[in-house]
Scaffold this active site. Structure first.
Site, PDB file in Angstrom:
ATOM      1  N   ARG A   1       0.815  -1.220   0.000  1.00  9.38           N
ATOM      2  CA  ARG A   1       0.000   0.000   0.000  1.00  9.38           C
ATOM      3  C   ARG A   1       0.847   1.267   0.000  1.00  9.38           C
ATOM      4  NH1 ARG A   1      -2.147   3.644   3.095  1.00  9.38           N
ATOM      5  NH2 ARG A   1      -1.257   2.864   5.031  1.00  9.38           N
TER       6      ARG A   1
ATOM      7  N   CYS B   1      -7.693   1.311  11.988  1.00 11.28           N
ATOM      8  CA  CYS B   1      -6.547   0.629  12.620  1.00 11.28           C
ATOM      9  C   CYS B   1      -6.910   0.227  14.041  1.00 11.28           C
ATOM     10  CB  CYS B   1      -5.338   1.537  12.581  1.00 11.28           C
ATOM     11  SG  CYS B   1      -4.746   1.678  10.894  1.00 11.28           S
TER      12      CYS B   1
ATOM     13  N   ARG C   1      -5.373  -3.421  14.756  1.00 13.01           N
ATOM     14  CA  ARG C   1      -4.834  -4.434  13.835  1.00 13.01           C
ATOM     15  C   ARG C   1      -3.468  -4.066  13.295  1.00 13.01           C
ATOM     16  NH1 ARG C   1      -4.745  -2.537   8.745  1.00 13.01           N
ATOM     17  NH2 ARG C   1      -5.998  -0.687   8.449  1.00 13.01           N
ATOM     18  N   SER C   2      -3.160  -2.752  13.236  1.00 10.78           N
ATOM     19  CA  SER C   2      -1.963  -2.277  12.548  1.00 10.78           C
ATOM     20  C   SER C   2      -1.521  -1.003  13.238  1.00 10.78           C
ATOM     21  CB  SER C   2      -2.347  -2.013  11.079  1.00 10.78           C
ATOM     22  OG  SER C   2      -1.313  -1.379  10.372  1.00 10.78           O
ATOM     23  N   CYS C   3      -0.227  -0.896  13.573  1.00  9.95           N
ATOM     24  CA  CYS C   3       0.196   0.239  14.391  1.00  9.95           C
ATOM     25  C   CYS C   3       1.554   0.792  13.960  1.00  9.95           C
ATOM     26  CB  CYS C   3       0.252  -0.204  15.851  1.00  9.95           C
ATOM     27  SG  CYS C   3       0.708   1.122  16.958  1.00  9.95           S
ATOM     28  N   ASP C   4       1.537   2.042  13.531  1.00  9.37           N
ATOM     29  CA  ASP C   4       2.742   2.813  13.194  1.00  9.37           C
ATOM     30  C   ASP C   4       3.278   3.313  14.537  1.00  9.37           C
ATOM     31  OD1 ASP C   4       4.428   4.961  12.579  1.00  9.37           O
ATOM     32  OD2 ASP C   4       3.183   5.670  10.921  1.00  9.37           O
TER      33      ASP C   4
ATOM     34  N   ASN D   1      -2.600   6.901  19.600  1.00  7.58           N
ATOM     35  CA  ASN D   1      -3.541   5.864  20.024  1.00  7.58           C
ATOM     36  C   ASN D   1      -3.512   5.624  21.532  1.00  7.58           C
ATOM     37  OD1 ASN D   1      -2.720   4.197  16.956  1.00  7.58           O
ATOM     38  ND2 ASN D   1      -4.552   5.387  17.350  1.00  7.58           N
TER      39      ASN D   1
ATOM     40  N   HIS E   1       4.678  -1.875  13.968  1.00 10.40           N
ATOM     41  CA  HIS E   1       5.797  -1.703  13.031  1.00 10.40           C
ATOM     42  C   HIS E   1       6.446  -0.318  13.090  1.00 10.40           C
ATOM     43  CE1 HIS E   1       1.888  -1.064  10.881  1.00 10.40           C
ATOM     44  NE2 HIS E   1       2.455   0.092  10.596  1.00 10.40           N
TER      45      HIS E   1
HETATM   46  N1  LIG Z   1       1.384   5.668   8.025  1.00 11.19           N
HETATM   47  C1  LIG Z   1       0.390   6.052   8.829  1.00 11.19           C
HETATM   48  N2  LIG Z   1       0.622   6.173  10.160  1.00 11.19           N
HETATM   49  C2  LIG Z   1      -0.372   6.567  11.003  1.00 11.19           C
HETATM   50  O1  LIG Z   1      -0.100   6.660  12.211  1.00 11.19           O
HETATM   51  C3  LIG Z   1      -1.671   6.839  10.473  1.00 11.19           C
HETATM   52  C4  LIG Z   1      -1.883   6.703   9.080  1.00 11.19           C
HETATM   53  N3  LIG Z   1      -0.835   6.313   8.289  1.00 11.19           N
HETATM   54  N4  LIG Z   1      -3.082   6.995   8.501  1.00 11.19           N
HETATM   55  C5  LIG Z   1      -4.230   7.315   9.306  1.00 11.19           C
HETATM   56  C6  LIG Z   1      -3.915   7.883  10.628  1.00 11.19           C
HETATM   57  C7  LIG Z   1      -3.474   9.300  10.686  1.00 11.19           C
HETATM   58  N5  LIG Z   1      -2.637   9.307  11.902  1.00 11.19           N
HETATM   59  C8  LIG Z   1      -1.610  10.235  12.096  1.00 11.19           C
HETATM   60  C9  LIG Z   1      -1.225  11.071  11.062  1.00 11.19           C
HETATM   61  C10 LIG Z   1      -0.214  11.986  11.247  1.00 11.19           C
HETATM   62  C11 LIG Z   1       0.405  12.080  12.498  1.00 11.19           C
HETATM   63  C12 LIG Z   1       1.478  13.099  12.644  1.00 11.19           C
HETATM   64  O2  LIG Z   1       1.954  13.670  11.694  1.00 11.19           O
HETATM   65  N6  LIG Z   1       1.893  13.394  13.855  1.00 11.19           N
HETATM   66  C13 LIG Z   1       2.985  14.329  14.133  1.00 11.19           C
HETATM   67  C14 LIG Z   1       2.529  15.761  14.286  1.00 11.19           C
HETATM   68  C15 LIG Z   1       1.106  15.975  14.700  1.00 11.19           C
HETATM   69  C16 LIG Z   1       0.670  17.425  14.780  1.00 11.19           C
HETATM   70  O3  LIG Z   1       1.479  18.347  14.565  1.00 11.19           O
HETATM   71  O4  LIG Z   1      -0.512  17.648  15.069  1.00 11.19           O
HETATM   72  C17 LIG Z   1       3.710  13.869  15.376  1.00 11.19           C
HETATM   73  O5  LIG Z   1       4.875  14.237  15.505  1.00 11.19           O
HETATM   74  O6  LIG Z   1       3.114  13.182  16.211  1.00 11.19           O
HETATM   75  C18 LIG Z   1      -0.001  11.254  13.531  1.00 11.19           C
HETATM   76  C19 LIG Z   1      -0.997  10.333  13.331  1.00 11.19           C
HETATM   77  C20 LIG Z   1      -2.565   7.995  12.445  1.00 11.19           C
HETATM   78  N7  LIG Z   1      -2.774   7.212  11.263  1.00 11.19           N
HETATM   79  O1  LIG Z   2      -4.956   5.192  14.498  1.00  9.94           O
HETATM   80  C1  LIG Z   2      -4.113   4.780  13.681  1.00  9.94           C
HETATM   81  C2  LIG Z   2      -4.347   4.783  12.311  1.00  9.94           C
HETATM   82  C3  LIG Z   2      -3.391   4.303  11.478  1.00  9.94           C
HETATM   83  N1  LIG Z   2      -2.224   3.817  11.959  1.00  9.94           N
HETATM   84  C4  LIG Z   2      -1.202   3.340  11.009  1.00  9.94           C
HETATM   85  C5  LIG Z   2      -0.881   1.883  10.954  1.00  9.94           C
HETATM   86  C6  LIG Z   2      -0.337   1.705   9.547  1.00  9.94           C
HETATM   87  O2  LIG Z   2       1.032   2.121   9.513  1.00  9.94           O
HETATM   88  C7  LIG Z   2      -1.160   2.685   8.741  1.00  9.94           C
HETATM   89  C8  LIG Z   2      -2.371   2.043   8.097  1.00  9.94           C
HETATM   90  O3  LIG Z   2      -1.948   1.200   7.080  1.00  9.94           O
HETATM   91  P1  LIG Z   2      -2.684  -0.180   6.720  1.00  9.94           P
HETATM   92  O4  LIG Z   2      -2.020  -0.573   5.426  1.00  9.94           O
HETATM   93  O5  LIG Z   2      -4.139   0.132   6.512  1.00  9.94           O
HETATM   94  O6  LIG Z   2      -2.434  -1.145   7.829  1.00  9.94           O
HETATM   95  O7  LIG Z   2      -1.610   3.644   9.686  1.00  9.94           O
HETATM   96  C9  LIG Z   2      -1.965   3.843  13.308  1.00  9.94           C
HETATM   97  O8  LIG Z   2      -0.885   3.430  13.791  1.00  9.94           O
HETATM   98  N2  LIG Z   2      -2.929   4.299  14.132  1.00  9.94           N
END
Ligand SMILES: Nc1nc(=O)c2c([nH]1)NC[C@@H]1CN(c3ccc(C(=O)N[C@@H](CCC(=O)O)C(=O)O)cc3)CN21
Ligand SMILES: O=c1ccn([C@H]2C[C@H](O)[C@@H](COP(=O)(O)O)O2)c(=O)[nH]1
Length: 283
Positions: free
Chosen positions: A22, A160, A180-183, A191, A221
């Site tokens: 993806r 997620c 299910r999936s965690c960045d 989260n 991950h």
């Molecule tokens: N790859 C990926 N990771 C995610 O954690 C994630 C997604 N995609 N897609 C959907 C949502 C969106 N989420 C996100 C998106 C961006 C930030 C982020 O950029 N955080 C920065 C700054 C936040 C701010 O300035 O408000 C950080 O340093 O935490 C965090 C969670 C969590 N999810």
């Molecule tokens: O609340 C959230 C929303 C998204 N994520 C992360 C986990 C993954 O890195 C991506 C989503 O990718 P998929 O291919 O759909 O698994 O976003 C998160 O940690 N927390």
């Protein structure tokens, strides 16, 4: 904080590389992590080894609880996290169900507040749970799930953190949240805060004490382009003690959450942290 750092270290030491179609970016991955947050003693799980933007995380949760389906709505309450997935995710841009700029489709809160029944009516999962808990009822199915596989093609991303189960033991409320999936560098920072706030807030509006929030993660991950910052910068830092969260005591009902509550009704006391780290975000 210790459990967060242990998970990060475990991924660095024991993770396996997994290709991700993806995003096109591979991830160092482990399976299964169990975290818990002590809401009863107000140990707010904000990351201290870098600056945490907790208000954006709380705003995102408020948007889910209100059933938002557009990145514009999230921006308007102080959260930019859905801009990229609504407007830069190529699979979603090419999906005929996307209704235009900022549309996220039938994700998260849309399912939580308006699950479509076969007869065309909708089910408000959150209202059912809040109502029962307010009346002291735990029917062993106080579950809110955003996970609707039959409608995945109607949304920009599968949820997620997809399911939240509330449990009542005497006058104490517990929460178990499933992901299910965690960045771990970016998403988990948000989260953790959301699990804690969801329990604290629902306990407050249903008149119960908050106990613990349990957070169960399947695939945890670190994206390849985040690894150096995590291993060589964030993991080298010593954590500070957890801060405390103060929630405006005037928040008394689901209607309050739907109408006037903002991210500024949540205040953190005693937050000490290391400098910000900007992690790359994969769309
Ligand atoms: N790859 C990926 N990771 C995610 O954690 C994630 C997604 N995609 N897609 C959907 C949502 C969106 N989420 C996100 C998106 C961006 C930030 C982020 O950029 N955080 C920065 C700054 C936040 C701010 O300035 O408000 C950080 O340093 O935490 C965090 C969670 C969590 N999810
Ligand atoms: O609340 C959230 C929303 C998204 N994520 C992360 C986990 C993954 O890195 C991506 C989503 O990718 P998929 O291919 O759909 O698994 O976003 C998160 O940690 N927390």
């Amino acid at each position: 904080m210790k459990q967060y750092l242990e998970l990060c270290q475990r991924i660095v030491d024991q993770g396996k590389w997994v290709e991700n179609k993806r995003t096109g970016t591979r991830c160092l991955t482990v399976i299964n992590a169990d975290l818990e947050y002590d809401v009863a003693n107000n140990q707010f799980p904000m990351i201290t080894t870098r600056k945490s933007y907790y208000k954006a995380a709380i705003a995102e949760l408020l948007g889910y609880l209100r059933g938002y389906d557009s990145a514009e709505q999230f921006r308007s309450i102080g959260c930019k996290t859905w801009d990229a997935n609504a407007n830069e995710n190529s699979a979603w841009l090419n999906n005929p169900n996307r209704k235009g700029e900022d549309d996220m489709g039938r994700v998260y809160g849309v399912q939580g507040r308006g699950w479509q029944r076969p007869d065309g009516s909708t089910l408000d999962q959150l209202a059912k749970v809040i109502n029962n808990l307010k009346n002291g009822i735990d029917d062993r199915g106080e579950i809110i799930t955003f996970y609707n596989p039959g409608e995945f093609e109607l949304g920009c991303l599968r949820p997620c953190m997809h399911t939240h189960t509330f449990s009542l033991l005497g006058d104490t409320l517990y929460l178990t949240s499933y992901q299910r999936s965690c960045d771990v560098p970016l998403g988990l920072n948000f989260n953790q805060i959301q699990c804690f706030v969801l329990l604290a807030l629902v306990a407050q509006i249903t008149g119960h004490k908050a106990g613990k929030a349990y957070h169960k993660i399947t695939n945890a991950h670190i994206y390849e382009n985040q690894l150096d910052l995590m291993r060589d910068v964030q993991l080298k830092r010593e954590p500070f003690a957890s801060p405390q969260l103060k929630i405006n005591p005037e928040i008394k009902s689901l209607e309050d959450i739907e109408t006037w509550v903002t991210r500024d009704d949540f205040e953190v006391v005693g937050y000490q942290c290391h400098e910000a780290i900007q992690y790359p975000f994969s769309v």
